[in-house]
Scaffold this motif. Structure first.
Motif, PDB file in Angstrom:
ATOM      1  N   VAL A  41      -3.956   3.920  18.345  1.00  0.00           N
ATOM      2  CA  VAL A  41      -4.568   3.619  17.053  1.00  0.00           C
ATOM      3  C   VAL A  41      -3.585   2.807  16.228  1.00  0.00           C
ATOM      4  N   ILE A  42      -4.030   1.668  15.715  1.00  0.00           N
ATOM      5  CA  ILE A  42      -3.202   0.825  14.857  1.00  0.00           C
ATOM      6  C   ILE A  42      -3.291   1.345  13.439  1.00  0.00           C
ATOM      7  N   ASP A  43      -2.155   1.366  12.747  1.00  0.00           N
ATOM      8  CA  ASP A  43      -2.125   1.843  11.380  1.00  0.00           C
ATOM      9  C   ASP A  43      -3.093   1.009  10.539  1.00  0.00           C
ATOM     10  N   PRO A  44      -3.973   1.632   9.775  1.00  0.00           N
ATOM     11  CA  PRO A  44      -4.955   0.846   8.982  1.00  0.00           C
ATOM     12  C   PRO A  44      -4.284  -0.120   8.009  1.00  0.00           C
ATOM     13  N   VAL A  45      -3.147   0.296   7.443  1.00  0.00           N
ATOM     14  CA  VAL A  45      -2.463  -0.601   6.500  1.00  0.00           C
ATOM     15  C   VAL A  45      -1.951  -1.831   7.238  1.00  0.00           C
ATOM     16  N   PHE A  46      -1.371  -1.645   8.428  1.00  0.00           N
ATOM     17  CA  PHE A  46      -0.896  -2.785   9.219  1.00  0.00           C
ATOM     18  C   PHE A  46      -2.068  -3.671   9.628  1.00  0.00           C
ATOM     19  N   LYS A  47      -3.152  -3.056  10.068  1.00  0.00           N
ATOM     20  CA  LYS A  47      -4.304  -3.833  10.539  1.00  0.00           C
ATOM     21  C   LYS A  47      -4.913  -4.648   9.407  1.00  0.00           C
ATOM     22  N   GLN A  48      -4.959  -4.065   8.215  1.00  0.00           N
ATOM     23  CA  GLN A  48      -5.577  -4.746   7.077  1.00  0.00           C
ATOM     24  C   GLN A  48      -4.729  -5.911   6.584  1.00  0.00           C
ATOM     25  N   ASN A  49      -3.408  -5.806   6.666  1.00  0.00           N
ATOM     26  CA  ASN A  49      -2.526  -6.816   6.081  1.00  0.00           C
ATOM     27  C   ASN A  49      -1.821  -7.659   7.136  1.00  0.00           C
ATOM     28  N   GLY A 168       4.091  -0.458  -2.018  1.00  0.00           N
ATOM     29  CA  GLY A 168       3.250   0.727  -2.198  1.00  0.00           C
ATOM     30  C   GLY A 168       2.842   1.300  -0.865  1.00  0.00           C
ATOM     31  N   PRO A 169       1.569   1.168  -0.509  1.00  0.00           N
ATOM     32  CA  PRO A 169       1.125   1.734   0.775  1.00  0.00           C
ATOM     33  C   PRO A 169       1.864   1.154   1.969  1.00  0.00           C
ATOM     34  N   ILE A 170       2.251  -0.121   1.883  1.00  0.00           N
ATOM     35  CA  ILE A 170       2.938  -0.723   3.020  1.00  0.00           C
ATOM     36  C   ILE A 170       4.278  -0.053   3.276  1.00  0.00           C
ATOM     37  N   ASP A 171       4.957   0.392   2.223  1.00  0.00           N
ATOM     38  CA  ASP A 171       6.257   1.069   2.401  1.00  0.00           C
ATOM     39  C   ASP A 171       6.086   2.393   3.124  1.00  0.00           C
ATOM     40  N   ARG A 172       5.062   3.148   2.752  1.00  0.00           N
ATOM     41  CA  ARG A 172       4.828   4.426   3.440  1.00  0.00           C
ATOM     42  C   ARG A 172       4.443   4.195   4.898  1.00  0.00           C
ATOM     43  N   ALA A 173       3.640   3.166   5.152  1.00  0.00           N
ATOM     44  CA  ALA A 173       3.246   2.866   6.527  1.00  0.00           C
ATOM     45  C   ALA A 173       4.453   2.463   7.372  1.00  0.00           C
ATOM     46  N   ILE A 174       5.397   1.722   6.783  1.00  0.00           N
ATOM     47  CA  ILE A 174       6.603   1.319   7.517  1.00  0.00           C
ATOM     48  C   ILE A 174       7.445   2.531   7.870  1.00  0.00           C
ATOM     49  N   ARG A 175       7.625   3.442   6.916  1.00  0.00           N
ATOM     50  CA  ARG A 175       8.423   4.650   7.196  1.00  0.00           C
ATOM     51  C   ARG A 175       7.783   5.485   8.301  1.00  0.00           C
TER      52      ARG A 175
END
Length: 611
Positions: A41-49, A168-175
Motif C-alpha cells: 500500500v502506497i502512503d496516501p500522502v505520497f500518492k497524492q503529492n 504538515g501531513p507530508i512531514d508525518r508521512a516521511i517520519r
C-alpha cells in the motif's frame, strides 16, 4: 496388473496428495503473513503529492522521458538530472520536497537556487530518502521548477519518486515511511545475531553439532544482510558496498544449503561442491570490490542468479532425497524447506525488475529458517520420545521380573521399620515412665516406710506421679494432632490446678489452626516444661493470675510464654533441679528457654524453631 500392488499404489497416491496439500498450505500461510507484514500500500500522502511530470535532461540540455521500470526513473550515466515542475497557489507556506529512494547522492535546486538537505541520513543510496525544506523566499506563485541531480560511482542513476507538498501531513508521512524502512533491517540484524548465537550455543557438545553450525552460518548471513541494508559498517566505495551485499547473499545460501543437506537423511552430500563453488564466487565478488566501476549490472545479475539457482537446485535435491527415504515422515519438513526457493526466486525477480540494488533473501528467510528450526526441534523431540518409549518397553520386561522381588523386599522393610518404630516408641515410653513416674513412685515408697514423713509430702509426690502419667497419656493421645489441639488438651489440667490454688488462667492461642506438628516425645517435653512453670507459679509466685500465650515463632516455629503476676525473688529460679530439667528438655527438642523475673512477676518463654 498385480492385485497386491494396488494398495501400495493407492498409498503412494495418498502420500503425494498429502504432500501437495502440505506445500500449498505452508506457502499460502507464509505469503499471507508476508503480505500482512509488508502490505503493498502506497502512503496516501505520497500518492497524492507525487510529481508525475518528471523529465530527464540530457547532456545537450534537451528534456526527454526517463526510461526504466514502473517504480523508478532511470538515467543512462553515472550522473543524471531530473527536472519536474510544481504549481503553488500559496508559496508563503513553504514547500517540503522528498525523494524516497535514490542512489549515491542528490542535490536539489528550486528555481535555480540550491537547497541544502534538511537532514542527512547516514545510509548509502538514500535508503531513508532525502528531505529538503524550501523557504517561501525561494518560491513563487504558479510554476516552480525543481531540478534534482542524482549521482553514483557506477551503473545508472535512479530515482524512485519525487514528492512535493506544503509542511504538515507530508512531514508525518516521511517520519512514518522512514520508520517502516528502518525497522526491518534492524530487526533482521538482531534476529540473525540472536539465531546465530543460539545455534552455536546449542551445538556446543550436541550430536547435532554440524546441523547447528550450518544454521548458525545461515543466520550470520542474514544478520550481515541486515547490517548491509543499514549500511553502518560499509566504507564509502560503492563497488565495495555492492560486493558486501553479494557476499551476504553467498553466506546466507551457503548456510541454507549446508543446513538442508544435513537436515534430511542420507547427507551431507554437497560439502564438496560448497568448498569449491563458495570460494570461487567469493574470489569473483571480492575482485570487483576494489575496482573503479565495480561489477557491471549484467554480470552482477548473472552472479546473483547463479548463486540463487544453484543453491535452490541443491536444496530441492536434499528435499527429494529425504522424501525418497521416508515420505510420510519428512513431508512437513519438505513443505517448510521449499519456502526457500519460492522466497529467493521472488526476491530475485523483484530485484532485477524493480529495485536495482536490493537482492536479499534475509528478511523473509529468517522467518522461514526459524519455522524450519522450530519444526526440527518438535521432530527431534518426537523422535526422542519414540526412542524413550521403545526403551521403556524393553525395560518393562526387566522391571516385571524384579517387581515381585522388590515388592517382597519392600514389604519386609516396612515390617521391620514398623517393628523398629514400635520398639523405639515403647523404649521411649518405658524410659519416660522410669525417669518420671517411676522415680516419683519410688519416692512415695521411701516416704511411706518412714513413719516420720509428713503426710502432705506423700500426697504431693503421688499427685506429681499422677500428673506425669496423665501428661504421658495426653502426649500419646495427641499423635496426628496439630500443636494448637495438643496444647488445648493441656489447658483443662492447667485450669484445674490453678483453680485449686485460687488462681486464674488467661489462655491465648494465636496459631489459628496452623498445621504445626511435633512428635509425641517432643509434645511430652513441652507438657512437662509448661507443668513445671505452672507448678512454680503456684508454689512461689504468690500471684493471682497466670497467663499462657501460644504464638508462632519464625516461619513455622512455636513460642509459648507463661507469666504470673507475683513478685518472687530471683533466687527462687536458681535453686533446685526444676530449672535445669526445663532447660535440658528444651534443648532436647531443639528449643530454647528464657526466664524473665521483675517487678511485674515472672515470665517463662519456650521457643521451638521450625522442624
Amino acid at each position: 496388473m498385480n492385485p497386491a500392488a494396488s494398495p501400495v499404489i493407492a498409498f503412494r497416491h495418498a502420500q503425494t496428495i498429502r504432500m501437495i496439500i502440505w506445500i500449498i498450505a505452508v506457502q499460502a500461510a507464509f505469503w499471507s503473513l508476508a503480505l500482512l507484514v509488508r502490505p503493498p500500500v502506497i502512503d496516501p500522502v505520497f500518492k497524492q503529492n507525487r510529481l508525475a511530470d518528471v523529465a530527464l535532461q540530457g547532456p545537450d540540455g534537451q528534456m526527454r522521458e526517463p526510461g526504466g521500470r514502473p517504480n523508478y526513473y532511470l538515467g543512462e550515466g553515472r550522473e543524471a538530472r531530473f527536472v519536474a515542475t510544481v504549481r503553488l497557489d500559496s508559496p508563503d507556506q513553504g514547500l517540503v520536497v522528498f525523494a524516497p529512494r535514490y542512489n549515491r547522492w542528490a542535490r536539489l535546486s528550486v528555481n535555480g537556487q540550491v537547497i541544502p538537505l534538511s537532514d542527512a541520513p547516514a545510509w548509502r543510496g538514500g535508503r531513508l530518502g532525502g528531505k529538503w525544506v524550501v523557504p517561501p523566499g525561494f518560491l513563487r506563485a504558479g510554476r516552480n521548477v525543481l531540478t534534482l541531480d542524482i549521482g553514483r560511482e557506477c551503473c545508472r542513476a535512479y530515482l524512485a519518486a519525487l514528492i512535493a507538498a506544503p509542511p504538515g501531513p507530508i512531514d508525518r508521512a516521511i517520519r512514518q515511511w522512514r520508520l517502516q524502512s528502518a525497522l526491518p533491517p534492524i530487526g533482521l540484524m538482531v534476529l540473525g545475531l540472536f539465531g546465530a548465537v543460539s545455534c552455536l550455543m546449542a551445538a556446543g557438545r550436541s550430536p547435532y553439532r554440524q546441523l547447528g553450525h550450518a544454521a548458525a552460518l545461515a543466520f550470520i548471513g542474514m544478520a550481515l544482510g541486515g547490517v548491509w541494508q543499514i549500511d553502518v559498517l560499509t566504507p564509502s566505495s560503492e563497488p565495495l558496498y555492492g560486493a558486501a551485499g553479494q557476499l551476504t547473499l553467498l553466506a546466507t545460501f551457503s548456510g541454507l544449503v549446508a543446513l538442508a543437506d544435513r537436515w534430511f537423511p542420507g547427507g551431507p552430500r554437497f560439502d564438496r561442491y560448497l568448498t569449491v563453488l563458495a570460494p570461487a564466487f567469493f574470489v569473483v565478488i571480492a575482485a570487483t570490490a576494489f575496482t573503479t566501476d565495480g561489477m557491471p549490472t549484467l554480470l552482477r545479475n548473472l552472479v546473483d542468479t547463479t548463486i540463487v539457482v544453484l543453491a535452490n537446485i541443491a536444496i530441492i535435491a536434499c528435499v527429494r532425497r529425504g522424501l525418497q527415504q521416508d515420505r510420510q515422515a519428512w513431508i512437513p519438513d519438505a513443505a517448510v524447506v521449499l519456502l526457500v526457493p519460492s522466497i529467493s526466486l521472488a526476491d530475485l525477480i523483484d530485484s532485477i525488475q524493480v529495485d536495482p540494488l536490493a537482492l536479499s533473501i534475509a528478511p523473509l528467510g529468517v522467518l522461514a529458517l526459524a519455522i524450519l528450526l522450530m519444526l526440527g526441534i518438535v521432530r527431534r523431540a518426537r523422535m526422542l520420545s519414540r526412542r524413550l518409549e521403545d526403551a521403556n518397553i524393553l525395560l518393562d520386561a526387566r522391571i516385571a521380573e524384579k517387581q515381585a522381588e522388590l515388592e517382597a523386599t519392600a514389604e519386609l522393610l516396612r515390617q521391620r521399620e514398623a517393628e523398629a518404630a514400635v520398639q523405639g516408641e515403647r523404649s521411649r515410653i518405658m524410659r519416660d515412665m522410669h525417669d518420671g513416674m517411676g522415680g516419683q513412685l519410688l519416692s512415695v515408697l521411701m516416704l511411706s516406710r518412714d513413719e516420720n514423713s509428713p503426710r502432705h509430702m506423700i500426697t504431693r509426690t503421688v499427685e506429681q506421679a499422677i500428673d506425669d502419667l496423665r501428661l504421658l497419656i495426653d502426649s500419646l493421645d495427641s499423635v496426628g494432632d496439630t500443636m494448637d489441639i495438643a496444647l488445648g488438651q493441656f489447658r483443662e489440667r492447667a485450669e484445674t490446678k490453678l483453680r485449686a490454688a485460687g488462681m486464674k488462667l488467661v489462655w491465648s492461642n494465636a496459631l489459628d489452626g496452623h498445621s504445626i506438628m511435633l512428635a509425641p516425645g517432643a509434645i511430652l517435653a513441652v507438657y512437662r516444661i509448661m507443668q513445671e512453670a505452672i507448678n512454680n507459679a503456684v508454689r512461689h509466685s504468690g500471684g493471682q493470675v497466670v497467663s499462657l500465650a501460644i504464638s508462632r515463632y519464625g516461619s513455622n516455629g512455636i513460642e509459648i510464654a507463661i507469666a504470673d503476676d507475683g513478685r518472687p525473688g530471683a533466687g527462687l529460679w536458681k535453686r533446685g533441679r526444676g530449672l535445669s530439667n526445663m532447660e535440658m528438655r528444651a534443648q532436647t527438642i531443639g528449643g530454647s528457654l528464657a526466664i524473665e523475673t521483675g517487678a511485674h512477676g515472672t515470665r517463662v518463654v519456650l521457643r521451638i524453631p521450625a522442624h
